[in-house]
Design an enzyme around this catalytic site. Sequence first.
Site, PDB file in Angstrom:
ATOM      1  N   GLY A  96      97.289 -42.988  -0.483  1.00  0.00           N
ATOM      2  CA  GLY A  96      96.886 -41.594  -0.648  1.00  0.00           C
ATOM      3  C   GLY A  96      98.023 -40.598  -0.603  1.00  0.00           C
ATOM      4  O   GLY A  96      97.789 -39.388  -0.614  1.00  0.00           O
ATOM      5  N   GLN A  97      99.277 -41.092  -0.545  1.00  0.00           N
ATOM      6  CA  GLN A  97     100.393 -40.140  -0.510  1.00  0.00           C
ATOM      7  C   GLN A  97     100.588 -39.501  -1.883  1.00  0.00           C
ATOM      8  O   GLN A  97     100.698 -40.194  -2.896  1.00  0.00           O
ATOM      9  CB  GLN A  97     101.692 -40.848  -0.072  1.00  0.00           C
ATOM     10  CG  GLN A  97     102.847 -39.861   0.124  1.00  0.00           C
ATOM     11  CD  GLN A  97     104.105 -40.508   0.710  1.00  0.00           C
ATOM     12  OE1 GLN A  97     104.185 -41.733   0.870  1.00  0.00           O
ATOM     13  NE2 GLN A  97     105.101 -39.673   0.997  1.00  0.00           N
TER      14      GLN A  97
ATOM     15  N   HIS B  33      99.670 -35.425   8.829  1.00  0.00           N
ATOM     16  CA  HIS B  33      98.528 -34.509   8.796  1.00  0.00           C
ATOM     17  C   HIS B  33      97.951 -34.385  10.202  1.00  0.00           C
ATOM     18  O   HIS B  33      97.813 -35.397  10.907  1.00  0.00           O
ATOM     19  CB  HIS B  33      97.405 -35.068   7.911  1.00  0.00           C
ATOM     20  CG  HIS B  33      97.743 -35.223   6.461  1.00  0.00           C
ATOM     21  ND1 HIS B  33      97.340 -34.332   5.500  1.00  0.00           N
ATOM     22  CD2 HIS B  33      98.437 -36.179   5.802  1.00  0.00           C
ATOM     23  CE1 HIS B  33      97.756 -34.732   4.317  1.00  0.00           C
ATOM     24  NE2 HIS B  33      98.427 -35.858   4.465  1.00  0.00           N
TER      25      HIS B  33
ATOM     26  N   ASP C 277      98.041 -26.715   5.633  1.00  0.00           N
ATOM     27  CA  ASP C 277      97.841 -27.358   4.329  1.00  0.00           C
ATOM     28  C   ASP C 277      97.187 -26.352   3.368  1.00  0.00           C
ATOM     29  O   ASP C 277      96.280 -25.610   3.756  1.00  0.00           O
ATOM     30  CB  ASP C 277      96.939 -28.597   4.480  1.00  0.00           C
ATOM     31  CG  ASP C 277      96.996 -29.504   3.269  1.00  0.00           C
ATOM     32  OD1 ASP C 277      97.507 -30.624   3.379  1.00  0.00           O
ATOM     33  OD2 ASP C 277      96.523 -29.081   2.177  1.00  0.00           O
ATOM     34  N   ILE C 278      97.656 -26.339   2.147  1.00  0.00           N
ATOM     35  CA  ILE C 278      97.166 -25.374   1.148  1.00  0.00           C
ATOM     36  C   ILE C 278      95.740 -25.693   0.696  1.00  0.00           C
ATOM     37  O   ILE C 278      95.024 -24.814   0.202  1.00  0.00           O
ATOM     38  CB  ILE C 278      98.149 -25.344  -0.063  1.00  0.00           C
ATOM     39  CG1 ILE C 278      98.087 -24.024  -0.788  1.00  0.00           C
ATOM     40  CG2 ILE C 278      97.932 -26.518  -0.999  1.00  0.00           C
ATOM     41  CD1 ILE C 278      99.250 -23.805  -1.744  1.00  0.00           C
TER      42      ILE C 278
ATOM     43  N   ASN D  28     100.033 -40.802   5.341  1.00  0.00           N
ATOM     44  CA  ASN D  28      99.832 -41.599   4.140  1.00  0.00           C
ATOM     45  C   ASN D  28     101.189 -42.080   3.649  1.00  0.00           C
ATOM     46  O   ASN D  28     102.093 -41.259   3.429  1.00  0.00           O
ATOM     47  CB  ASN D  28      99.142 -40.767   3.052  1.00  0.00           C
ATOM     48  CG  ASN D  28      97.732 -40.345   3.463  1.00  0.00           C
ATOM     49  OD1 ASN D  28      97.012 -41.101   4.102  1.00  0.00           O
ATOM     50  ND2 ASN D  28      97.342 -39.126   3.101  1.00  0.00           N
TER      51      ASN D  28
ATOM     52  N   HIS E 224     105.241 -36.627   5.863  1.00  0.00           N
ATOM     53  CA  HIS E 224     104.482 -35.604   6.587  1.00  0.00           C
ATOM     54  C   HIS E 224     103.375 -36.247   7.402  1.00  0.00           C
ATOM     55  O   HIS E 224     102.825 -37.281   7.014  1.00  0.00           O
ATOM     56  CB  HIS E 224     103.892 -34.562   5.624  1.00  0.00           C
ATOM     57  CG  HIS E 224     103.133 -35.130   4.474  1.00  0.00           C
ATOM     58  ND1 HIS E 224     103.746 -35.671   3.357  1.00  0.00           N
ATOM     59  CD2 HIS E 224     101.802 -35.273   4.273  1.00  0.00           C
ATOM     60  CE1 HIS E 224     102.830 -36.109   2.512  1.00  0.00           C
ATOM     61  NE2 HIS E 224     101.628 -35.880   3.046  1.00  0.00           N
TER      62      HIS E 224
HETATM   63  P1  AMP Z   1      99.415 -36.532   0.970  1.00  0.00           P
HETATM   64  O1  AMP Z   1      98.259 -36.840   0.060  1.00  0.00           O
HETATM   65  O2  AMP Z   1      99.357 -37.271   2.274  1.00  0.00           O
HETATM   66  O3  AMP Z   1     100.740 -36.680   0.263  1.00  0.00           O
HETATM   67  O4  AMP Z   1      99.256 -35.017   1.384  1.00  0.00           O
HETATM   68  C1  AMP Z   1      99.848 -33.968   0.688  1.00  0.00           C
HETATM   69  C2  AMP Z   1      99.235 -32.704   1.194  1.00  0.00           C
HETATM   70  O5  AMP Z   1     100.080 -31.625   0.859  1.00  0.00           O
HETATM   71  C3  AMP Z   1      97.857 -32.379   0.576  1.00  0.00           C
HETATM   72  O6  AMP Z   1      96.894 -32.282   1.614  1.00  0.00           O
HETATM   73  C4  AMP Z   1      98.080 -31.037  -0.129  1.00  0.00           C
HETATM   74  O7  AMP Z   1      96.977 -30.182  -0.051  1.00  0.00           O
HETATM   75  C5  AMP Z   1      99.293 -30.498   0.618  1.00  0.00           C
HETATM   76  N1  AMP Z   1     100.128 -29.547  -0.107  1.00  0.00           N
HETATM   77  C6  AMP Z   1     100.650 -29.682  -1.349  1.00  0.00           C
HETATM   78  N2  AMP Z   1     101.394 -28.611  -1.675  1.00  0.00           N
HETATM   79  C7  AMP Z   1     101.361 -27.778  -0.602  1.00  0.00           C
HETATM   80  C8  AMP Z   1     101.935 -26.500  -0.316  1.00  0.00           C
HETATM   81  N3  AMP Z   1     102.704 -25.865  -1.200  1.00  0.00           N
HETATM   82  N4  AMP Z   1     101.680 -25.939   0.889  1.00  0.00           N
HETATM   83  C9  AMP Z   1     100.885 -26.566   1.787  1.00  0.00           C
HETATM   84  N5  AMP Z   1     100.332 -27.775   1.584  1.00  0.00           N
HETATM   85  C10 AMP Z   1     100.555 -28.373   0.402  1.00  0.00           C
END
Ligand code: AMP
Length: 110
Positions: free
Chosen positions: A89-90, A98, A30-31, A83, A96
Amino acid sequence: MEECIFCKIANKAIPAKVVYESENVTAFRDINPQAPVHILVVPKKHYESMNDLDDILLAGELLNAVKETAKKLGIQEYRTVINTGKSAGQEVFHLHIHILAGRDMKWPPG
Ligand code: AMP
């Protein structure tokens, strides 16, 4: 989906720190990590959320990828979160899972 960020990562159109890959699944860091270890496990095919996942074999492959990723990273205790929908929280609308590890977690999550 063309403009989906996780599709681009899965297709290797944009870089990510990939930690595990199988035929239909990619796992990458995760970024914006919320724990010392924070991995996202995604299907390579676009599904907007868990509600759209209609492939039982892929569901199994996703869960297996969670297990294999944890094994590869040497983590035995971890939290998995999916999520589904904005109020849950999505933020990225590509399914995906986590994987969070490396710190104590509270329960209930809130
Ligand atoms: P969610 O809130 O469950 O949709 O989680 C989305 C997740 O994607 C968040 O934890 C972000 O930090 C992560 N995210 C968004 N863009 C990227 C990216 N380019 N590379 C890695 N993680 C990302």
